[in-house]
Enzyme design. Structure first.
Site, short mmCIF file in Angstrom:
data_model
loop_
_atom_site.label_atom_id
_atom_site.label_comp_id
_atom_site.label_asym_id
_atom_site.label_seq_id
_atom_site.Cartn_x
_atom_site.Cartn_y
_atom_site.Cartn_z
N GLU A 83 -13.87 9.94 4.28
CA GLU A 83 -13.82 8.75 5.14
C GLU A 83 -13.47 9.11 6.59
O GLU A 83 -13.11 8.24 7.38
CB GLU A 83 -12.84 7.74 4.56
CG GLU A 83 -13.40 7.08 3.29
CD GLU A 83 -12.46 6.12 2.61
OE1 GLU A 83 -11.25 6.42 2.56
OE2 GLU A 83 -12.92 5.09 2.12
N HIS A 102 -5.48 4.78 6.65
CA HIS A 102 -6.35 3.96 5.80
C HIS A 102 -5.74 3.91 4.40
O HIS A 102 -5.38 4.94 3.84
CB HIS A 102 -7.76 4.55 5.74
CG HIS A 102 -8.57 3.98 4.62
ND1 HIS A 102 -8.81 2.63 4.49
CD2 HIS A 102 -9.17 4.56 3.55
CE1 HIS A 102 -9.52 2.41 3.41
NE2 HIS A 102 -9.74 3.56 2.80
N HIS A 104 -5.20 1.18 0.57
CA HIS A 104 -5.69 0.08 -0.26
C HIS A 104 -4.50 -0.76 -0.74
O HIS A 104 -4.26 -0.87 -1.94
CB HIS A 104 -6.45 0.62 -1.47
CG HIS A 104 -7.64 1.47 -1.15
ND1 HIS A 104 -8.35 2.16 -2.11
CD2 HIS A 104 -8.27 1.74 0.03
CE1 HIS A 104 -9.35 2.82 -1.54
NE2 HIS A 104 -9.31 2.60 -0.23
N HIS A 165 -12.73 -3.30 -0.12
CA HIS A 165 -12.33 -1.90 0.02
C HIS A 165 -10.83 -1.75 0.32
O HIS A 165 -10.08 -1.32 -0.55
CB HIS A 165 -13.20 -1.27 1.12
CG HIS A 165 -12.95 0.19 1.32
ND1 HIS A 165 -13.77 0.98 2.08
CD2 HIS A 165 -11.96 1.00 0.88
CE1 HIS A 165 -13.31 2.22 2.09
NE2 HIS A 165 -12.21 2.25 1.37
ZN LIG Z 1 -10.90 3.82 1.14
#
Ligand SMILES: [Zn+2]
Length: 223
Positions: A83, A102, A104, A165
């Site tokens: 990513e 980043h 989740h 996401h």
């Molecule tokens: Zn991700």
């Protein structure tokens, strides 16, 4: 690659910071499995980032990899996160950004999975720190489409939800980006509870402008 004294210690220190914030994200349940990734600007054109396929709870400083702004890997025995394109899009667009997180986080990701932005001004603290958090359209992870889906939102925001996401936050340091991620999840939690209770009351426009004025005042005093 050779390093002069300072360059080497900066890379070592930032690698340790990546380990520290990776563990922190992991401990609070924001990066289950091998999800999530972090990066930090090492120099104007070099980025230090977490590798692909690793639990953020088990990362070691020597696992980190460096890439240039085109995403070419410059050092590291592991492969950079898939990513990285999302991180690079942010560094390209925002010279003021030094770190990207980043993750989740489950409640904020729940909002992203139901097509909802976090743009309701419910919480005074969130208005002053992250502001409205927009929702970027869905794009497949690890592709150029992911960075493209964020592009129009990057200049005016420092926290973005990504449909189906997760979330990405960025700021002038890893701590700053991490705290924004924590605030995103906290705001999502409060928004969820307020709506479960059934009588969420957003802040009035005047209260919001007062908060934004106070924010500017604090920012001026800090510089
Ligand atoms: Zn991700």
């Amino acid at each position: 690659m050779t390093y002069t004294g300072n360059g080497y210690s900066k890379e070592r220190d930032l690698s340790r910071e990546l380990v520290r914030f990776g563990r922190w994200l992991s401990r609070i349940g924001f990066t289950p499995g091998t999800s999530g990734n972090l990066s930090v600007r090492l120099s104007p054109d070099r980025i230090l980032a977490t590798p692909t396929g690793c639990s953020k709870a088990l990362l070691k400083a020597e696992d980190m990899v460096t890439v240039d702004l085109a995403g070419r890997q410059l050092s590291g025995s592991k492969k950079v996160t898939s990513e990285i394109g999302m991180h690079l899009a942010i560094y390209h667009a925002r010279a003021d950004v030094n770190a990207v997180v980043h993750a989740h986080p489950p409640i904020a990701t729940g909002f992203a999975c139901t097509g909802r932005a976090l743009d309701e001004p419910l919480c005074a603290e969130a208005v002053m720190t992250i502001g409205p958090v927009p929702l970027a359209p869905y794009a497949t992870t690890g592709t150029d489409n992911l960075a493209a889906s964020l592009a129009h939102l990057i200049p005016a925001h420092s926290a973005i939800l990504m449909a189906n996401h997760g979330a990405v936050t960025y700021g002038d340091s890893l701590l700053d980006a991490f705290l924004k991620m924590e605030t995103v999840e906290h705001s999502a939690h409060i928004c969820l509870v307020a709506h479960q209770l059934g009588s969420a009351r957003p802040l009035e426009p005047l209260a919001i402008s007062d908060l934004l004025e106070a924010k500017e005042r604090y920012a001026r005093n800090m510089h």
